[in-house]
Design a protein around this motif. Structure first.
Motif, PDB file in Angstrom:
ATOM      1  N   ASP A 153      24.612 -28.692 -21.112  1.00  0.00           N
ATOM      2  CA  ASP A 153      23.997 -29.187 -19.893  1.00  0.00           C
ATOM      3  C   ASP A 153      23.515 -28.032 -19.004  1.00  0.00           C
ATOM      4  O   ASP A 153      24.292 -27.182 -18.568  1.00  0.00           O
ATOM      5  CB  ASP A 153      25.003 -30.042 -19.122  1.00  0.00           C
ATOM      6  CG  ASP A 153      24.362 -30.713 -17.916  1.00  0.00           C
ATOM      7  OD1 ASP A 153      23.151 -31.017 -17.974  1.00  0.00           O
ATOM      8  OD2 ASP A 153      25.069 -30.927 -16.915  1.00  0.00           O
ATOM      9  N   GLY A 154      22.204 -27.992 -18.766  1.00  0.00           N
ATOM     10  CA  GLY A 154      21.627 -27.010 -17.853  1.00  0.00           C
ATOM     11  C   GLY A 154      21.353 -25.662 -18.464  1.00  0.00           C
ATOM     12  O   GLY A 154      20.818 -24.775 -17.787  1.00  0.00           O
ATOM     13  N   ARG A 155      21.681 -25.457 -19.716  1.00  0.00           N
ATOM     14  CA  ARG A 155      21.434 -24.155 -20.345  1.00  0.00           C
ATOM     15  C   ARG A 155      20.102 -24.185 -21.098  1.00  0.00           C
ATOM     16  O   ARG A 155      19.831 -25.110 -21.843  1.00  0.00           O
ATOM     17  CB  ARG A 155      22.556 -23.789 -21.311  1.00  0.00           C
ATOM     18  CG  ARG A 155      23.827 -23.302 -20.629  1.00  0.00           C
ATOM     19  CD  ARG A 155      24.871 -22.867 -21.666  1.00  0.00           C
ATOM     20  NE  ARG A 155      25.952 -22.135 -21.047  1.00  0.00           N
ATOM     21  CZ  ARG A 155      26.995 -22.697 -20.445  1.00  0.00           C
ATOM     22  NH1 ARG A 155      27.078 -24.022 -20.398  1.00  0.00           N
ATOM     23  NH2 ARG A 155      27.927 -21.958 -19.879  1.00  0.00           N
ATOM     24  N   ASP A 156      19.313 -23.135 -20.926  1.00  0.00           N
ATOM     25  CA  ASP A 156      18.089 -23.065 -21.714  1.00  0.00           C
ATOM     26  C   ASP A 156      18.437 -22.502 -23.092  1.00  0.00           C
ATOM     27  O   ASP A 156      19.504 -21.909 -23.294  1.00  0.00           O
ATOM     28  CB  ASP A 156      17.024 -22.232 -21.011  1.00  0.00           C
ATOM     29  CG  ASP A 156      17.408 -20.770 -20.896  1.00  0.00           C
ATOM     30  OD1 ASP A 156      17.394 -20.070 -21.927  1.00  0.00           O
ATOM     31  OD2 ASP A 156      17.725 -20.327 -19.774  1.00  0.00           O
ATOM     32  N   PRO A 157      17.581 -22.705 -24.077  1.00  0.00           N
ATOM     33  CA  PRO A 157      17.924 -22.329 -25.453  1.00  0.00           C
ATOM     34  C   PRO A 157      18.346 -20.879 -25.621  1.00  0.00           C
ATOM     35  O   PRO A 157      19.277 -20.573 -26.364  1.00  0.00           O
ATOM     36  CB  PRO A 157      16.639 -22.637 -26.226  1.00  0.00           C
ATOM     37  CG  PRO A 157      15.968 -23.705 -25.433  1.00  0.00           C
ATOM     38  CD  PRO A 157      16.281 -23.405 -24.000  1.00  0.00           C
ATOM     39  N   GLY A 158      17.668 -19.951 -24.938  1.00  0.00           N
ATOM     40  CA  GLY A 158      18.009 -18.543 -25.088  1.00  0.00           C
ATOM     41  C   GLY A 158      19.394 -18.197 -24.589  1.00  0.00           C
ATOM     42  O   GLY A 158      19.956 -17.166 -24.966  1.00  0.00           O
ATOM     43  N   ILE A 160      21.892 -20.226 -25.131  1.00  0.00           N
ATOM     44  CA  ILE A 160      22.808 -20.898 -26.056  1.00  0.00           C
ATOM     45  C   ILE A 160      22.974 -20.090 -27.335  1.00  0.00           C
ATOM     46  O   ILE A 160      24.086 -19.923 -27.844  1.00  0.00           O
ATOM     47  CB  ILE A 160      22.295 -22.314 -26.376  1.00  0.00           C
ATOM     48  CG1 ILE A 160      22.304 -23.170 -25.106  1.00  0.00           C
ATOM     49  CG2 ILE A 160      23.140 -22.965 -27.475  1.00  0.00           C
ATOM     50  CD1 ILE A 160      21.594 -24.498 -25.260  1.00  0.00           C
ATOM     51  N   ALA A 161      21.859 -19.565 -27.864  1.00  0.00           N
ATOM     52  CA  ALA A 161      21.928 -18.795 -29.104  1.00  0.00           C
ATOM     53  C   ALA A 161      20.690 -17.916 -29.212  1.00  0.00           C
ATOM     54  O   ALA A 161      19.577 -18.340 -28.873  1.00  0.00           O
ATOM     55  CB  ALA A 161      22.014 -19.712 -30.326  1.00  0.00           C
ATOM     56  N   VAL A 162      20.866 -16.697 -29.708  1.00  0.00           N
ATOM     57  CA  VAL A 162      19.730 -15.787 -29.857  1.00  0.00           C
ATOM     58  C   VAL A 162      18.746 -16.302 -30.907  1.00  0.00           C
ATOM     59  O   VAL A 162      17.547 -15.971 -30.869  1.00  0.00           O
ATOM     60  CB  VAL A 162      20.237 -14.372 -30.222  1.00  0.00           C
ATOM     61  CG1 VAL A 162      20.775 -14.320 -31.645  1.00  0.00           C
ATOM     62  CG2 VAL A 162      19.136 -13.332 -30.026  1.00  0.00           C
ATOM     63  N   GLU A 163      19.216 -17.130 -31.836  1.00  0.00           N
ATOM     64  CA  GLU A 163      18.316 -17.687 -32.851  1.00  0.00           C
ATOM     65  C   GLU A 163      17.171 -18.464 -32.214  1.00  0.00           C
ATOM     66  O   GLU A 163      16.035 -18.442 -32.729  1.00  0.00           O
ATOM     67  CB  GLU A 163      19.087 -18.597 -33.801  1.00  0.00           C
ATOM     68  CG  GLU A 163      20.009 -17.867 -34.773  1.00  0.00           C
ATOM     69  CD  GLU A 163      21.412 -17.684 -34.244  1.00  0.00           C
ATOM     70  OE1 GLU A 163      22.329 -17.463 -35.048  1.00  0.00           O
ATOM     71  OE2 GLU A 163      21.599 -17.764 -32.999  1.00  0.00           O
ATOM     72  N   TYR A 164      17.439 -19.157 -31.108  1.00  0.00           N
ATOM     73  CA  TYR A 164      16.363 -19.913 -30.454  1.00  0.00           C
ATOM     74  C   TYR A 164      15.307 -18.956 -29.883  1.00  0.00           C
ATOM     75  O   TYR A 164      14.107 -19.262 -29.870  1.00  0.00           O
ATOM     76  CB  TYR A 164      16.931 -20.791 -29.351  1.00  0.00           C
ATOM     77  CG  TYR A 164      17.819 -21.913 -29.860  1.00  0.00           C
ATOM     78  CD1 TYR A 164      17.322 -22.887 -30.709  1.00  0.00           C
ATOM     79  CD2 TYR A 164      19.155 -21.971 -29.485  1.00  0.00           C
ATOM     80  CE1 TYR A 164      18.136 -23.908 -31.176  1.00  0.00           C
ATOM     81  CE2 TYR A 164      19.970 -22.990 -29.939  1.00  0.00           C
ATOM     82  CZ  TYR A 164      19.472 -23.953 -30.790  1.00  0.00           C
ATOM     83  OH  TYR A 164      20.273 -24.952 -31.259  1.00  0.00           O
ATOM     84  N   THR A 165      15.764 -17.797 -29.404  1.00  0.00           N
ATOM     85  CA  THR A 165      14.805 -16.819 -28.882  1.00  0.00           C
ATOM     86  C   THR A 165      13.886 -16.331 -29.991  1.00  0.00           C
ATOM     87  O   THR A 165      12.665 -16.222 -29.803  1.00  0.00           O
ATOM     88  CB  THR A 165      15.565 -15.634 -28.267  1.00  0.00           C
ATOM     89  OG1 THR A 165      16.402 -16.107 -27.201  1.00  0.00           O
ATOM     90  CG2 THR A 165      14.593 -14.598 -27.722  1.00  0.00           C
ATOM     91  N   VAL A 166      14.434 -16.031 -31.165  1.00  0.00           N
ATOM     92  CA  VAL A 166      13.614 -15.551 -32.273  1.00  0.00           C
ATOM     93  C   VAL A 166      12.680 -16.656 -32.756  1.00  0.00           C
ATOM     94  O   VAL A 166      11.485 -16.422 -32.976  1.00  0.00           O
ATOM     95  CB  VAL A 166      14.517 -15.042 -33.424  1.00  0.00           C
ATOM     96  CG1 VAL A 166      13.671 -14.602 -34.608  1.00  0.00           C
ATOM     97  CG2 VAL A 166      15.382 -13.887 -32.939  1.00  0.00           C
ATOM     98  N   GLY A 174      12.343 -26.242 -27.475  1.00  0.00           N
ATOM     99  CA  GLY A 174      12.823 -26.850 -26.247  1.00  0.00           C
ATOM    100  C   GLY A 174      14.333 -26.892 -26.204  1.00  0.00           C
ATOM    101  O   GLY A 174      15.027 -26.398 -27.099  1.00  0.00           O
ATOM    102  N   ALA A 175      14.859 -27.474 -25.139  1.00  0.00           N
ATOM    103  CA  ALA A 175      16.308 -27.598 -25.017  1.00  0.00           C
ATOM    104  C   ALA A 175      16.837 -28.446 -26.165  1.00  0.00           C
ATOM    105  O   ALA A 175      16.258 -29.481 -26.515  1.00  0.00           O
ATOM    106  CB  ALA A 175      16.655 -28.240 -23.683  1.00  0.00           C
TER     107      ALA A 175
END
Length: 855
Positions: A153-158, A160-166, A174-175
């Motif tokens: 809740d309220g966290r953007d993907p980056g 949560i995990a570096v994999e989403y950034t890549v 998206g979230a």
């Protein structure tokens, strides 16, 4: 076998774009990579709690959660799992729902996986299971999901995990969507798929027949279990279950000569290959476990050991965790620790305050391929038409167009031969003028029927005795596992669970009726006749010998108990463990350290079979003789620093290639597991057997000695090229690394900076296939790299639970930037384990970080 590949989905193919983006990322690398690391100390609000919950972590980051209610316990478990491993959970749920393309975008492997898993309908089956479960289990699943979602809740993907950034470099990330309790149930389907039993052998028999053309010769490559050499788990004296006739195994000719039928079988095999293996694949997947009675131990109470052999991945498969109710009661009955799956509440393998349990794959035959005679919208059954049902699935592709998939099912199961186009991944429509296929292949699999395995998992978490284990086992539908257990009051036992099909014994049918070959779907005699009664499944309590060993070998003597399968592991690991235990207990009482030493035993049964024969052969050239000389003083141990072990492994691969590869279809080379060891053991005493002849050398008929001599010569050449001229400088570990790979970002198509971030450094290891230290490799692949290994090791001392030990393959965290991402890998590779505190006093003394959740 070479056809079997772990589908490591290297999903980003536009490497140049990633490289450009990485330049920017490197500027803020520390921030980007470390941003997802969770808070593990202090105080945080967690909505929905009834009271405070504490989470302590030891020096390796392993959490112990203490709560006052079951709901609070599982809510906190979900939150902690999401803290540590949410991307792993998200990847798993996308795979198990057939939605991988939504996560990773346009990728042929991902789309093929989605198509096949949608055809299976894993997610639909999981949805059906929800209503079958006990209310307490549904409550646990919902609380776990609520905890996951509270973290998201309220966290953007980056964050949560570096994999989403890549992934976000080229995809719209998206979230993450909210976690659903059914996401946890769907994971059980992936677990069941990778541990499903003999479907590989069933397909391989049929494919081998098309090449060999003789059922009897094919059967020689699938010999009967050698129960005169390697004991089954139980003897007849230990079994309360009745003796029954097993399904017959006739060797009547199998009509697989039709090109159309062969095409259907090849299409089915290609479809099944497309499924990502989240837990493992191939002959190396299995496990060791055993229990020893307190009469034989230093503490006077039982010892239990377990090490499941699964795939090499980063992060590792298991999540170490402790789950404790402040006061254990009927309202909050949990005080359990062990190995869990991220994404699922409870503990899968471990112990509570009263009982410890371990699991190994039973390998029961729970799948059958039904050959269907098709006519567009119908199949044939006993001369009548049977309708094919259809449904349309829409696969959404991140950044691409939606794919519409028509799923077809016969009365026996999904038509897996319809899913993919052999020339691609099946995304292109079939031309209208293409001739209709006259045959299709349907998959019958017990896991495609809803079951109550999740109930069973949570029941085992609170089990106290053999009666509780039997009750849980009756609900443990898939995958079928061997359960060993021991109690603090001194009992040891074994229980086989699983939903096992009953097959009719058919005399004179067109194929054997025991499930070893594909079955004619047009003949109702080959229909499943129901399932084995759980009350008749093999079990034992306190056998006189004081030892129970399970390592995927046969469960009972042939003809005793319900028919489970013909395709066992051939028992060499199990027999070696038994011999070591009998030897150790005959010399004195045994302890935890003794169990740990047995777990990393590297003695090679292959060497026992072949080295005497290899040393009897003459190699005149002193250069080629250098390799053979290594064997003269070898202790037959596949140790990491052994030159002889490296040489012997290369010899073994060449023996298999020369003797068998020429007889088999291209995609079914001999993998070198326990079945091939048993085949060669039987052939060693037949030096003129036609199997030794290498058909790739026309005009020359080789015998055993020619093949073995040539294998030694070739091995010397190959290792000279790869490891150097001095044979004494060779090392098995140089050839045989364990290299955990990230399932999404770890493949070769990714830039090196990304791979270096997510893939731990490979470690050299000893051991090998069908060795107790089971670091399997595929002899048909041209590589000696580890394909499956002990995914964890544990030893539980029922006399002093705090004296137990454990280790996992990589580490507690799923974040590549965490110090706990791979901090257990090197100790694991050396056979080391860590203390495993359990009691409240011990876990408090071991705590390094403390996080308090408040309502």
């Amino acid at each position: 076998m070479s056809r079997r590949r772990l589908v490591a989905l290297s999903v980003i193919t536009v490497a140049a774009v990633v490289v450009v983006a990485l330049v920017a990322v490197m500027v803020t690398a520390v921030i980007v990579v470390r941003r997802p690391l969770p808070e593990v100390a202090g105080e945080r609000e967690l909505p929905g709690l009834d009271a405070d919950v504490t989470v302590t972590r030891d020096e390796r980051g392993v959490p112990t959660i203490t709560a006052t209610t079951s709901q609070d316990l599982f809510r906190a478990q979900g939150y902690v799992a999401a803290q540590d491993r949410f991307f792993e959970m998200d990847y798993r749920r996308h795979v198990t729902s057939g939605r991988l393309s939504e996560l990773v975008g346009e990728n042929e492997d991902a789309l093929a996986a989605d198509k096949v898993i949608r055809t299976f309908g894993w997610r639909k089956v999981a949805e059906q299971e929800w209503d079958l479960l006990e209310q307490s289990t549904r409550d646990a699943l919902q609380a776990y999901a609520d905890g996951v979602n509270a973290y998201l809740d309220g966290r953007d993907p980056g964050a949560i995990a570096v994999e989403y950034t890549v992934l976000g470099v080229r995809l719209d990330v998206g979230a993450p969507e909210a976690w659903d309790p059914v996401d946890s149930l769907a994971w059980l389907k992936a677990m069941a798929w990778d541990l499903r039993g003999n479907y590989d052998a069933e397909l391989e028999r049929a494919a081998s027949y098309t090449s060999i053309g003789d059922v009897a010769r094919v059967d020689e490559l699938f010999p009967a279990y050698p129960q005169d050499l390697n004991l089954p788990i139980l003897t007849a004296a230990n079994l309360p279950a009745p003796t029954v006739e097993q399904a017959s195994a006739e060797t009547t000719p199998l009509d697989l000569d039709s090109a159309d039928l062969q095409e259907a079988m090849a299409a089915a095999a290609a479809a099944l290959d497309a499924v990502p293996h989240l837990m493992g694949d191939g002959e190396g997947v299995g496990s060791n476990s055993w229990v020893v009675s307190g009469e034989l131990t230093e503490s006077g109470k039982p010892l239990l050991a377990n090490d499941p052999h699964l795939s090499i991945s980063a992060p590792g498969i298991w999540e170490q965790i402790g789950l404790r109710c402040d006061e254990v009661s009927t309202q909050c009955p949990y005080d359990v620790t062990g190995f869990a799956f991220a994404g699922m509440p409870g503990v899968v393998i471990g112990h509570n305050e009263t009982l410890a349990w371990g699991l190994t794959n039973l390998g029961a035959d729970v799948t059958d391929f039904f050959l269907e005679r098709v006519d567009e919208t119908t199949t044939r059954l006993d001369g009548a038409e049977s309708p094919i049902t259809e449904r349309v699935e829409v696969i959404r592709v991140n950044g691409g167009d939606d794919i519409r998939l028509t799923v077809r099912e016969s009365v026996h199961g999904p038509l897996v031969s319809d899913v993919l186009d052999l020339d691609g991944v099946g995304s292109a429509p079939v031309p209208e003028d293409a001739p209709a296929r006259r045959f299709a292949v349907a998959l019958g699999w017990t896991a495609l029927q809803p079951g109550r395995t999740m109930d069973a998992v949570l029941l085992m978490n609170v089990a106290k005795d053999a009666v509780d284990i039997q009750e849980a086992a009756a609900l443990f539908d898939v995958p079928s596992q061997n359960i060993v257990f021991a109690t603090t009051d001194g009992h040891i036992g074994y229980q086989a669970p699983g939903r096992i099909p009953v097959r009719a014994d058919i005399a004179g049918g067109p194929v054997p009726s025991d499930g070893t070959w594909p079955r004619p779907g047009w003949d109702s005699r080959y229909e499943w006749q129901g399932f084995v009664d759980p009350a008749t499944m093999p079990r034992a309590l306190d056998p006189a010998e004081g030892i129970i060993v399970t390592a995927n070998q046969a469960v009972t003597p042939a003809g005793v108990g319900p028919f489970l399968t013909e395709d066992w592991d051939y028992g060499y690991r199990a027999q070696r463990i038994r011999e070591l235990l009998v030897s150790a207990t005959s010399e004195g009482k045994v302890g935890v350290a003794d169990m740990g030493r047995i777990q990393v035993d590297k003695h090679s049964p292959y060497a026992d079979v072949l080295v005497p024969v290899l040393l009897s052969l003459d190699i005149e050239d002193p250069f080629y003789d250098d390799g053979q000389e290594l064997l003269r003083t070898w202790d037959r141990v596949q140790s990491v620093d052994s030159a002889a072990a490296a040489y012997f492994a290369a010899v073994w691969a060449n023996i298999l290639d020369s003797a068998f590869a020429d007889d088999l279809p291209d995609d079914y080379g001999p993998s070198g597991g326990s079945r091939w060891l048993e085949v060669v053991r039987r052939l060693v005493d037949e030096p003129a057997s036609p199997w030794w002849d290498d058909k790739s050398t026309p005009g020359v008929v080789e015998g055993r000695d020619e093949v073995l001599t040539r294998a030694m010569v070739l091995a010397r050449r190959e290792l000279t090229a790869s490891l150097g001229r001095e044979a004494t400088d060779w090392r098995w570990g140089q050839l045989h690394p364990a290299a955990p790979e990230h399932p999404v970002l770890g493949g070769s198509s990714l830039p090196g900076l990304v791979r270096d971030l997510v893939n731990p450094d490979p470690v050299p290891v000893g051991g090998g296939s069908s060795i107790v230290d089971a670091t399997a490799w595929d002899a048909s692949s041209g590589s000696f790299a580890v394909t499956a290994s002990p995914s964890m090791r544990m030893v539980v001392d029922l006399g002093d639970l705090d004296a137990s030990t454990w280790v996992t393959l990589t580490g507690a965290s799923g974040h590549p930037a965490s110090v706990h991402y791979a901090d257990q890998l090197v100790p694991w590779s050396r056979g080391e384990t860590f203390p495993w505190p359990f009691t409240q006093a011990a876990t408090e003394a071991d705590a390094g970080d403390r996080l308090t959740f408040t309502p």
